[in-house]
Write an enzyme that holds these catalytic residues in place. Structure first.
Site, PDB file in Angstrom:
ATOM      1  CB  CYS A 212      19.982 -16.025  13.473  1.00 58.43           C
ATOM      2  SG  CYS A 212      18.786 -14.653  14.058  1.00 58.43           S
TER       3      CYS A 212
ATOM      4  CB  ALA B  24      11.126 -13.579  24.224  1.00 59.96           C
ATOM      5  N   PRO B  25      11.202 -16.386  22.418  1.00 56.00           N
ATOM      6  CG  PRO B  25      10.145 -17.493  20.718  1.00 56.00           C
ATOM      7  CD  PRO B  25      11.408 -16.883  20.788  1.00 56.00           C
ATOM      8  N   GLY B  26      11.135 -18.598  24.132  1.00 50.85           N
ATOM      9  CA  GLY B  26      11.287 -19.570  24.953  1.00 50.85           C
ATOM     10  C   GLY B  26      11.917 -20.820  24.517  1.00 50.85           C
ATOM     11  N   GLY B  27      11.785 -21.034  23.332  1.00 44.86           N
ATOM     12  CA  GLY B  27      12.598 -22.190  22.668  1.00 44.86           C
ATOM     13  C   GLY B  27      13.681 -22.951  23.470  1.00 44.86           C
ATOM     14  CE  LYS B  28      18.598 -20.202  20.453  1.00 40.28           C
ATOM     15  NZ  LYS B  28      17.527 -19.639  19.604  1.00 40.28           N
TER      16      LYS B  28
ATOM     17  CG  ASP C  54      13.266 -11.341  25.705  1.00 37.57           C
ATOM     18  OD1 ASP C  54      14.056 -11.930  25.051  1.00 37.57           O
ATOM     19  OD2 ASP C  54      12.698 -10.330  25.074  1.00 37.57           O
TER      20      ASP C  54
ATOM     21  CG  ASP D 142      19.797 -17.226  20.286  1.00 39.60           C
ATOM     22  OD1 ASP D 142      20.719 -17.510  19.412  1.00 39.60           O
ATOM     23  OD2 ASP D 142      18.408 -16.969  20.087  1.00 39.60           O
TER      24      ASP D 142
END
Length: 309
Positions: free
Chosen positions: A241, A122-126, A144, A188
């Protein structure tokens, strides 16, 4: 210098840690995180080709520079009105994505037809970037634990035309229950997010070393699960991050010490730290990469590419 970090709102613990890690540069990193990042986007090549979309946006007055590590990535230098109100955004021709978070899917190098896991999707960018690089061929198992964030992921994937992803409302700590062997895995990882102060300023004071240790423990468990279901010769890309070595270099040192793996070199970013807090780590860890707000214009980010032997 420490007084300036205190004035910016950092707790004594983290101000002193950052000064020990980077010396005077710690202030430059902290000050860079006080500034908003440029808004970046990725052209969704599942729906349109890069030159066609950039031409459409240029006609509307948008100007942008290319993200060095992402052929489909751009950062806006002129935004005459919100790009999220354009038909191009609403119809899924582009996706808003921070520049550093475009790098893990690029580093993984997914290919059409492969079986991929996204262990924290989530939220699905990668996930959507993986699908794009795979040309919607093969399958992505995307996990997720957040129900609302998973709903957002489903909406994003639908808008972007992703058809090769299976969503699981479950922790990827249970990934082995599927009985699937993966060609490649993206992790991630959940982290303290200390590299995202520009959008989460409260983390300067609210995060503790206990939070760092909690995240490190979870990150190690997730990597162990991922390596267990990864094919021999397969690749796992690990990213956070976070600025904290405990969540980055120390985790990778543990991986090198505990599993039959090797690190693969990455092209972009700065070499990872090999003696954080005076603790000597394997020189191989230089192959992992860090992104810094003061030099790369991104959030604080860490990426490592692990090959299972």
């Amino acid at each position: 210098m420490l007084e300036r970090l205190f004035a910016l709102g950092y707790s004594k613990t983290f101000a002193e840690r950052y000064y020990e890690l980077w010396g005077e540069r710690a202030l430059a990193i902290a000050e860079a995180m006080e500034r908003p990042l440029p808004r970046c986007f990725r052209v969704n090549t599942l729906r349109i080709q890069v030159p066609a979309l950039t031409k459409l946006l240029n006609k509307k007055g948008f100007q942008f520079t290319r993200v060095p590590w992402a052929r489909e990535g751009f950062c806006l230098t002129r935004e005459p009105f919100s790009i999220t109100s354009t038909p191009e955004y609403l119809s899924g021709l582009l996706y808003i994505q921070e520049a550093s978070s475009m790098y893990p899917p690029i580093a993984l190098e997914p290919k059409p037809g492969e079986t991929i896991a996204d262990m924290a999707a989530a939220p699905g960018g990668k996930t959507s970037y993986l699908a794009q690089l795979m040309e919607n061929e093969g399958v992505i198992y995307a996990f997720d634990v957040g129900e609302e964030r998973l709903k957002e992921t489903r909406l994003n994937l639908s808008r972007l035309g992703v058809t090769n992803a299976l969503l699981f409302h479950k922790s990827s700590l249970h990934i082995d229950e599927l009985g699937v062997e993966f060609d490649k895995i993206l992790l991630d990882a959940p982290c303290t997010g200390s590299g995202t102060i520009h959008k989460n300023p409260e983390r300067k004071a609210s995060r503790t070393m206990e939070d760092v240790r909690f995240c490190q423990n979870l990150q190690m468990k997730l990597i162990e699960k991922g390596l267990d279901v990864l094919k021999k010769g397969g690749v796992l890309v690990y990213s956070t991050c976070s600025l904290e070595p405990e969540e980055n270099e120390f985790v990778i040192q543990w991986v090198l010490d505990s599993f039959d793996v090797e690190l693969l070199p990455l092209r972009y970013g700065e070499p990872a730290l090999t003696s954080p807090f005076g603790i000597e780590l394997d020189e191989e860890i230089k192959k992992a990469r860090r992104f810094y707000p003061d030099r790369h214009g991104t959030s604080g980010f860490f990426v490592a590419k692990i090959l299972k032997i």
